[in-house]
Design a protein around this motif. Structure first.
Motif, PDB file in Angstrom:
ATOM      1  N   LEU A  23      -4.137  10.235   7.671  1.00  0.00           N
ATOM      2  CA  LEU A  23      -5.082   9.393   6.941  1.00  0.00           C
ATOM      3  C   LEU A  23      -4.697   7.955   7.214  1.00  0.00           C
ATOM      4  CD1 LEU A  23      -7.382   8.917   5.108  1.00  0.00           C
ATOM      5  CD2 LEU A  23      -6.016   9.606   3.157  1.00  0.00           C
ATOM      6  N   ASN A  24      -5.553   7.295   7.976  1.00  0.00           N
ATOM      7  CA  ASN A  24      -5.227   5.972   8.502  1.00  0.00           C
ATOM      8  C   ASN A  24      -5.776   4.848   7.629  1.00  0.00           C
ATOM      9  OD1 ASN A  24      -4.669   3.756  10.153  1.00  0.00           O
ATOM     10  ND2 ASN A  24      -6.591   4.012  11.273  1.00  0.00           N
ATOM     11  N   HIS A  71       0.611  -1.925  14.830  1.00  0.00           N
ATOM     12  CA  HIS A  71       1.512  -0.810  15.110  1.00  0.00           C
ATOM     13  C   HIS A  71       0.870   0.549  14.909  1.00  0.00           C
ATOM     14  CE1 HIS A  71       4.542  -4.062  13.930  1.00  0.00           C
ATOM     15  NE2 HIS A  71       4.690  -3.876  15.232  1.00  0.00           N
ATOM     16  N   ALA A  72      -0.344   0.565  14.429  1.00  0.00           N
ATOM     17  CA  ALA A  72      -0.947   1.835  14.016  1.00  0.00           C
ATOM     18  C   ALA A  72      -1.045   2.838  15.165  1.00  0.00           C
ATOM     19  CB  ALA A  72      -2.317   1.594  13.397  1.00  0.00           C
ATOM     20  N   GLN A  73      -1.487   2.372  16.331  1.00  0.00           N
ATOM     21  CA  GLN A  73      -1.658   3.329  17.429  1.00  0.00           C
ATOM     22  C   GLN A  73      -0.322   3.854  17.942  1.00  0.00           C
ATOM     23  OE1 GLN A  73      -4.739   4.625  18.898  1.00  0.00           O
ATOM     24  NE2 GLN A  73      -3.114   6.039  19.505  1.00  0.00           N
ATOM     25  N   LEU A 117       0.819  -1.199   0.000  1.00  0.00           N
ATOM     26  CA  LEU A 117       0.000   0.000   0.000  1.00  0.00           C
ATOM     27  C   LEU A 117       0.859   1.258   0.000  1.00  0.00           C
ATOM     28  CD1 LEU A 117      -2.713   1.333   0.029  1.00  0.00           C
ATOM     29  CD2 LEU A 117      -2.768   1.071   2.528  1.00  0.00           C
ATOM     30  N   GLY A 118       1.876   1.278   0.845  1.00  0.00           N
ATOM     31  CA  GLY A 118       2.786   2.413   0.866  1.00  0.00           C
ATOM     32  C   GLY A 118       3.391   2.661  -0.510  1.00  0.00           C
ATOM     33  N   LEU A 168      -0.880   6.835   6.911  1.00  0.00           N
ATOM     34  CA  LEU A 168      -0.455   5.747   7.786  1.00  0.00           C
ATOM     35  C   LEU A 168      -0.795   4.406   7.154  1.00  0.00           C
ATOM     36  CD1 LEU A 168       0.773   5.110  10.552  1.00  0.00           C
ATOM     37  CD2 LEU A 168      -1.532   5.225  11.507  1.00  0.00           C
ATOM     38  N   ALA A 169       0.240   3.716   6.699  1.00  0.00           N
ATOM     39  CA  ALA A 169       0.036   2.444   5.991  1.00  0.00           C
ATOM     40  C   ALA A 169       0.869   1.353   6.639  1.00  0.00           C
ATOM     41  CB  ALA A 169       0.389   2.603   4.514  1.00  0.00           C
TER      42      ALA A 169
END
Lengths: 217, 217
Positions: B180-181, B163-165, B100-101, B157-158
């Motif tokens: 943008l998550n 790990h997102a938080q 995605l990144g 945020l990809a």
DNA sequence: TTAGAATGGTGAAATATTTCACAGGTAGAT
DNA sequence: ATCTACCTGTGAAATATTTCACCATTCTAA
């Protein structure tokens, strides 16, 4: 003549439906963490939503909680899956095998949430026949046949904006009823077709309204 | 003491702000097609929105049209860009260099709409140093330094959901104000930080509510 | 057994959002 | 000049959505 409206279109607001998948996602997360029960207030705290709204939303579909106790996580998950028709896996086609199409086809987070990418289509002869994540890229020539044969209802549209509307028309004619459109363009479709939009720029432009661009740099 | 509320928080509804980028997108499309003027009804027809709503939305910001004539496309585009603070290019960082990144960094549709991807970060040592679309993948170790040094305000945020938080916390601490998550998880952030969500499954699950899954297969 | 704290469901009230409908104003045709 | 067909901007009305506030219920602990 009836004193009470006979069958009053008691439609559940779409905005409510839109929140259910978010509830479901949060509940699944809690379940993974080993949580057995939760409450509207805990859920609301996590999602930044009022507890009253969560209770009201759910109340459209039944009574899933218990006073004093809250909601049984696993049970509520099951109910939400039923409401959202996720009790079976939906087969999905990806249209367009560019970078985005690749990313979508390679993403393994669909299956556990009710969807499976099973087809990828592209026009580029050099792409056709290649395999992404176990799926062979097919020619767009086979689009209609495959959709009709396999009863494909859902498609992810990852083609260039200039082709998005014409491809959409083909999808709709062939029987697709839900399209998640990644092209930065508005699609025109018949009423019975559901469109979702995913244009990162639209979301970024929404944010920038609230962010001060300090011109220092 | 004032007879009239002094500075009444005359806030424009967020739902209105959210439609402006959609208007802008449609107007840019019209402009590309060579259209010089349009009307609220034409715009509404294209977007599936009532003309009254479009006029009301725009009226929050000024009077941009002319009775009998409609709106000058190019002028309205300019006004909307100003309102949304798109008169300068916002530099953007992508966090996570997975499929995605890569897709985000490779997408060339950002610049003409106000954004430029300028940084990509990842933890994977085998990825660091590689170049995507002219941008070199940096180590996450450099995240805070780079954000502070370059005054990065916006991030895509990809990274994996787990790990997102924690990555979000780092971004916010370093000064990012818009995220943008893409991870399928709800983020908790301070009030001044804007979050956009892009989870295809959430959108698909919304659609399936309305689609009949004929169990024939 | 009882007290107290927590919780869901839900009418009613409060807000928010959309639509209506019309007073001007414009442009083009005749 | 005048007529007709279109427009916008907007206060008011109509809808839609959210929040409030409370009763009934449940659980825990004393």
């Amino acid at each position: 003549m009836a004193l009470i409206a006979p069958d009053k279109e008691t439609q559940i607001p779409d905005i409510v439906i839109g929140r259910l998948p978010v509830y479901l996602r949060a509940l699944s997360f809690m379940h993974q963490q080993g949580k057995r029960t939760t409450s509207s207030s805990e859920l609301g705290r996590r999602l930044g939503i009022s507890s009253a709204q969560i209770r009201k939303d759910l109340s459209h579909f039944g009574e899933f909680g218990k006073q004093g106790t809250g909601y049984h996580v696993q049970h509520l998950i099951k109910e939400l899956r039923l409401i959202l028709k996720l009790d079976n896996i939906w087969p999905v086609a990806v249209i367009g095998a560019g970078f985005l199409g690749h990313a979508l086809a390679s993403y393994n987070g669909f299956e556990e949430r009710g969807f499976q990418i099973r087809w990828i289509f592209d026009t580029d002869p050099t792409q056709i026949g290649k395999v992404i994540n176990g799926i062979t890229i097919q020619s767009m020539n086979e689009l209609e046949n495959t959709i009709e044969l396999k009863h494909i209802k859902i498609a992810l549209l990852a083609v260039p904006a200039v082709h998005a509307q014409s491809v959409t028309d083909r999808l709709v004619d062939a029987g697709v009823e839900g399209i998640l459109n990644y092209a930065p363009i508005n699609l025109v479709v018949p009423d019975h077709v559901n469109i979702g939009y995913s244009d990162p720029v639209v979301q970024l432009q929404h944010m920038t309204y609230y962010i001060n661009s300090d011109d220092q740099f």
